[in-house]
Design a protein around this motif. Structure first.
Motif, short mmCIF file in Angstrom:
data_model
loop_
_atom_site.label_atom_id
_atom_site.label_comp_id
_atom_site.label_asym_id
_atom_site.label_seq_id
_atom_site.Cartn_x
_atom_site.Cartn_y
_atom_site.Cartn_z
N ILE A 3 -1.76 -7.28 -3.52
CA ILE A 3 -1.76 -6.01 -3.57
C ILE A 3 -0.98 -5.43 -2.50
O ILE A 3 -1.04 -5.62 -1.38
CB ILE A 3 -3.19 -5.00 -3.77
N SER A 54 -5.86 2.50 -9.10
CA SER A 54 -7.06 1.53 -8.52
C SER A 54 -6.81 -0.09 -8.80
O SER A 54 -5.83 -0.20 -9.48
CB SER A 54 -8.42 1.88 -9.60
N PRO A 55 -7.46 -0.76 -8.13
CA PRO A 55 -6.99 -2.45 -8.02
C PRO A 55 -7.16 -2.74 -9.16
O PRO A 55 -8.30 -2.48 -9.99
CB PRO A 55 -8.01 -2.81 -6.90
N ILE A 105 -10.62 -8.32 -8.32
CA ILE A 105 -11.66 -7.87 -7.40
C ILE A 105 -12.76 -8.64 -8.07
O ILE A 105 -13.50 -7.94 -8.74
CB ILE A 105 -11.54 -6.29 -7.29
N LEU A 162 -3.88 -7.45 1.02
CA LEU A 162 -3.28 -6.04 1.06
C LEU A 162 -2.11 -6.04 2.00
O LEU A 162 -2.24 -6.16 3.06
CB LEU A 162 -4.26 -5.19 1.01
N LEU A 166 -0.27 -0.28 -5.69
CA LEU A 166 -1.41 0.47 -5.45
C LEU A 166 -1.18 1.86 -4.94
O LEU A 166 -0.91 1.77 -3.84
CB LEU A 166 -2.72 -0.45 -4.77
N ILE A 211 -9.96 -0.56 -1.59
CA ILE A 211 -10.41 -1.83 -2.27
C ILE A 211 -11.83 -2.01 -2.10
O ILE A 211 -12.69 -2.64 -3.26
CB ILE A 211 -9.66 -2.91 -1.73
N TRP A 237 -14.13 -0.22 -4.32
CA TRP A 237 -14.11 -0.57 -5.88
C TRP A 237 -15.05 -1.88 -6.09
O TRP A 237 -15.38 -1.96 -7.09
CB TRP A 237 -12.59 -1.14 -6.03
#
Length: 244
Positions: free
Chosen positions: A170, A179-180, A185, A193, A217, A237, A240
Motif C-alpha cells: 500500500i 480505505s485499505p 488486511i 506501507l 491509499l 491500517i 481497519w
C-alpha cells in the motif's frame, strides 16, 4: 516497591538462569534516575514479545542485575505485521515517524531513498540512533515487540528484492482509495506501507509501485507533513484491522 512509571528493555541475550542484566542507559535510568534500591521491582521487555516482572538484586558500574519473578501479560500486537517504508527526510522528522509508529505497533521500519529524497541517511551512527528511538517507544507504550530497523535502501531495490514477500503493498497517495483493501488486511498477514518524503512519490515511482500491485491509499484531504502522513497511514491500517 514496583516501578510502573516506565518499562525497561533488555535483549534476549541478557536473560540467563532466571536473571536479567540491564546495561548502559537502562541501568542508569533504573538506579540513578529512578533511584531504585535492592528489592525494588520493575518490568522488563525483551523485544520479542515477552514482559517480565523482576526484582533488583544488585547494581554496579557496568549495570544492574535483576531476578526474574514472573512473566506477565504483554500489550497485544496488531493482527498484521506492518512494515513502514518511509522516504528519508530530515533526521528529526524520521525519528518522530519511527517513534509514533512504533508506539502504534509496526513490525519493521525501512528508510527509503526516493526520487524526491533531499537528504541521505548513512549506516552506523544514525541507525544506532533510530534503534534507541524504537527502544524508548516500546518502553513508553508498554509494548514488548521491538520493530526491526532496516538499513537505508532505494525504493526500486526494495520492491525488486522484497516486494513479493508481502501479502499486500500500500502506498500513500492523495488520489488513492479511502480505505485499505479488505483482501490485504487479513489476520497474521504482512503488509508494507510506503510513504514518500516531502513531495510524495514521483510519477515513475508510482508506476513502479503499480507494477508490483501496490494499491494507493488516501490519507484525507489535508496536505500533511511527511512524518504525519506516515503515522496517519499506520493508524488508518490498524484502525481497519481493529487494533486501534
Amino acid at each position: 516497591m514496583l516501578i510502573t512509571t516506565t518499562y525497561f528493555y533488555a535483549p534476549p541475550g541478557n536473560f540467563s538462569k532466571g536473571k536479567v542484566f540491564l546495561d548502559g542507559e537502562e541501568a542508569h535510568h533504573l538506579t540513578r534516575v529512578l533511584r531504585a534500591k535492592v528489592g525494588d521491582e520493575f518490568i522488563v521487555v525483551n523485544g520479542i514479545g515477552d514482559s517480565f516482572k523482576c526484582r533488583l538484586e544488585k547494581s554496579h558500574a557496568k549495570g544492574a542485575v535483576g531476578k526474574v519473578i514472573e512473566q506477565i501479560e504483554s500489550v497485544v500486537q496488531p493482527k498484521i505485521k506492518l512494515s513502514l517504508c518511509f522516504g528519508v527526510v530530515r533526521p528529526k522528522q524520521l525519528e518522530i515517524a519511527l517513534d509514533w509508529a512504533t508506539q502504534l505497533g509496526i513490525n519493521e521500519f525501512v528508510p527509503l531513498v526516493t526520487d524526491f529524497t533531499v537528504r541521505e541517511i548513512k549506516s552506523g551512527t544514525r541507525l544506532e540512533r533510530l534503534q534507541k528511538i524504537a527502544i524508548r517507544a516500546i518502553k513508553q507504550s508498554k509494548r514488548s515487540w521491538l520493530p526491526t530497523i532496516c538499513d537505508v535502501v532505494e525504493l526500486r531495490e526494495f520492491l525488486n528484492r522484497r516486494g513479493k514477500n508481502f501479502d499486500g503493498l500500500i502506498y500513500a497517495d492523495p488520489d488513492g482509495l479511502p480505505s485499505p483493501p479488505k483482501r490485504m488486511i487479513q489476520p497474521d498477514g504482512s503488509v508494507a506501507l510506503f510513504v514518500g518524503p516531502e513531495g510524495g512519490f514521483s510519477h515513475a515511482e508510482k508506476n513502479e509501485l503499480a507494477e508490483h500491485n501496490a494499491v494507493p491509499l488516501s490519507l484525507g484531504p489535508a496536505r500533511l507533513r511527511a512524518e504525519t502522513a506516515a503515522v496517519i497511514g499506520v493508524a488508518k491500517i490498524f484502525a481497519w484491522t481493529g487494533d486501534l
